[in-house]
Design an enzyme around this catalytic site. Structure first.
Site, PDB file in Angstrom:
ATOM      1  CG  LEU A 254      -2.116  -0.765   1.188  1.00  0.00           C
ATOM      2  CD1 LEU A 254      -2.711  -0.982   2.916  1.00  0.00           C
ATOM      3  CD2 LEU A 254      -2.868  -0.869   0.358  1.00  0.00           C
ATOM      4  CG  HIS A 255       5.250   0.884   1.217  1.00  0.00           C
ATOM      5  ND1 HIS A 255       6.543   1.483   2.347  1.00  0.00           N
ATOM      6  CD2 HIS A 255       5.269   1.018   0.222  1.00  0.00           C
ATOM      7  CE1 HIS A 255       7.029   0.290   1.622  1.00  0.00           C
ATOM      8  NE2 HIS A 255       6.046   0.293   0.173  1.00  0.00           N
TER       9      HIS A 255
END
Length: 346
Positions: A254-255
């Site tokens: 997700l980052h």
């Protein structure tokens, strides 16, 4: 009562300001495979190390290099200068010997090979909001990495080693009692799946990633002899559905992306889960007060360097996104060091 000394001191300023010196000493030692050679030989003199590493600097330079590593605690030393004998410290012997399965130097190798120079352009990144890596001249980071087989392998092993502690902790700490299957979306070298299968033999795992990753994942699965429990499945989590499972994980995925894309991926994880299933994001989750997890915030800056629009997030951020998608509840499970699992239940 003794009064606390509140006199100003430049010590921390100088320590952080010169931090790249310390970083480069360690990264150089890893690049030279010094700790691997020390593990094999047990002890070596400075001159033996100089000859083994083909160093053409002066003996004094070698003493300074090795004694700096000694001062940091990475190596042990008996004697001084010409009479000194060096050996690995406890942590380096376990985690920085390439011949041990506990080796975590992959991420440090990538830091030395790629990120060290890119971070020299942090100011430009902050001024422009643009990536400062191979894509400065155009193109997509992942396309450039995947187009180079050697760079891809380095990147995959770097990501695996960076999260190994978190993956093991997740496999040990998460309550798997209600679940039978797991899909790791963006599974890379399949290390998360392998750690779960190793510690939770009742769980069947799928490591889901692009087809270019499959040979690396399959090689790792064979090394661990867990092909009955872990399968590599090829696909693109943007264009293909994530394989259905009781638990869907994303480790350091997700980052990479902006908020809109994060929501797309969380929605796809939601779609792959049954009612009661769990979505798990393993990341360097930043504390809500944004004071404690400094590594998480630096990793977020690294996403500026690497992607331009990716960022690390807090548990409050995760809660907001999970609620928007429709998850019923969330929890935060601390794993190891700066790493935690943000969990959403469907």
């Amino acid at each position: 009562m003794e009064q606390q000394n509140t006199s100003p001191s430049p010590a921390t300023i100088m320590q952080i300001g010169s931090g790249f010196w310390a970083s480069k000493v360690l990264l150089a030692a890893i690049n030279f495979e010094l700790f691997t050679k020390l593990a094999f030989r047990q002890t070596m003199t400075a001159i033996e190390i100089k000859n083994e590493l083909n160093l053409n600097c002066s003996d004094r330079n070698v003493f300074d290099f090795l004694d700096t590593l000694t001062g940091f605690g990475f190596v042990n030393r008996e004697g001084v200068l010409e009479t000194a004998k060096y050996s690995n410290g406890i942590d380096t012997d376990v985690f920085l010997d390439k011949n041990k399965p506990t080796y975590v130097g992959g991420i440090l190798e990538m830091m030395n090979e790629r990120l060290y120079d890119f971070w020299g352009n942090l100011e430009e990144g902050l001024l422009t909001g643009k990536p400062q890596n191979e894509t400065k001249v155009g193109g997509n980071l992942f396309e450039k990495i995947y187009d180079d087989a050697d760079r891809l392998k380095m990147f995959v092993h770097a990501m695996s080693s960076a999260q190994m502690g978190g993956f093991v902790a997740f496999a040990e700490k998460f309550d798997f009692s209600e679940y039978k299957t797991l899909t790791d979306a963006g599974g890379s070298a399949a290390m998360l799946s392998l750690m779960v299968a190793k510690h939770q033999p009742q769980i069947t795992c799928v490591s889901f990633d692009l087809s270019a990753i499959a040979p690396i994942a399959n090689e790792t699965i064979q090394q661990f002899a867990l092909s009955n429990s872990v399968k590599s499945v090829s696909g693109d989590f943007f264009s293909d559905p994530i394989p259905h499972a009781d638990v869907v994980t994303m480790g350091n995925i997700l980052h990479d992306w902006d908020e809109e894309t994060k929501l797309i991926l969380i929605q796809k994880a939601y779609n792959a889960l049954p009612t009661g299933g769990a979505f798990v994001a393993i990341e360097n989750i930043i504390d809500d007060e944004r004071k404690e997890n400094v590594f998480g915030m630096m990793m977020s800056l690294n996403m500026l360097i690497e992607t331009g629009n990716g960022f690390n997030f807090t548990f409050s951020d995760f809660n907001k996104w999970a609620e928007k998608i429709g998850f019923k509840s969330t929890e935060l499970l601390h794993l190891s060091g700066p790493t935690s699992a943000a969990i959403a239940y469907k």
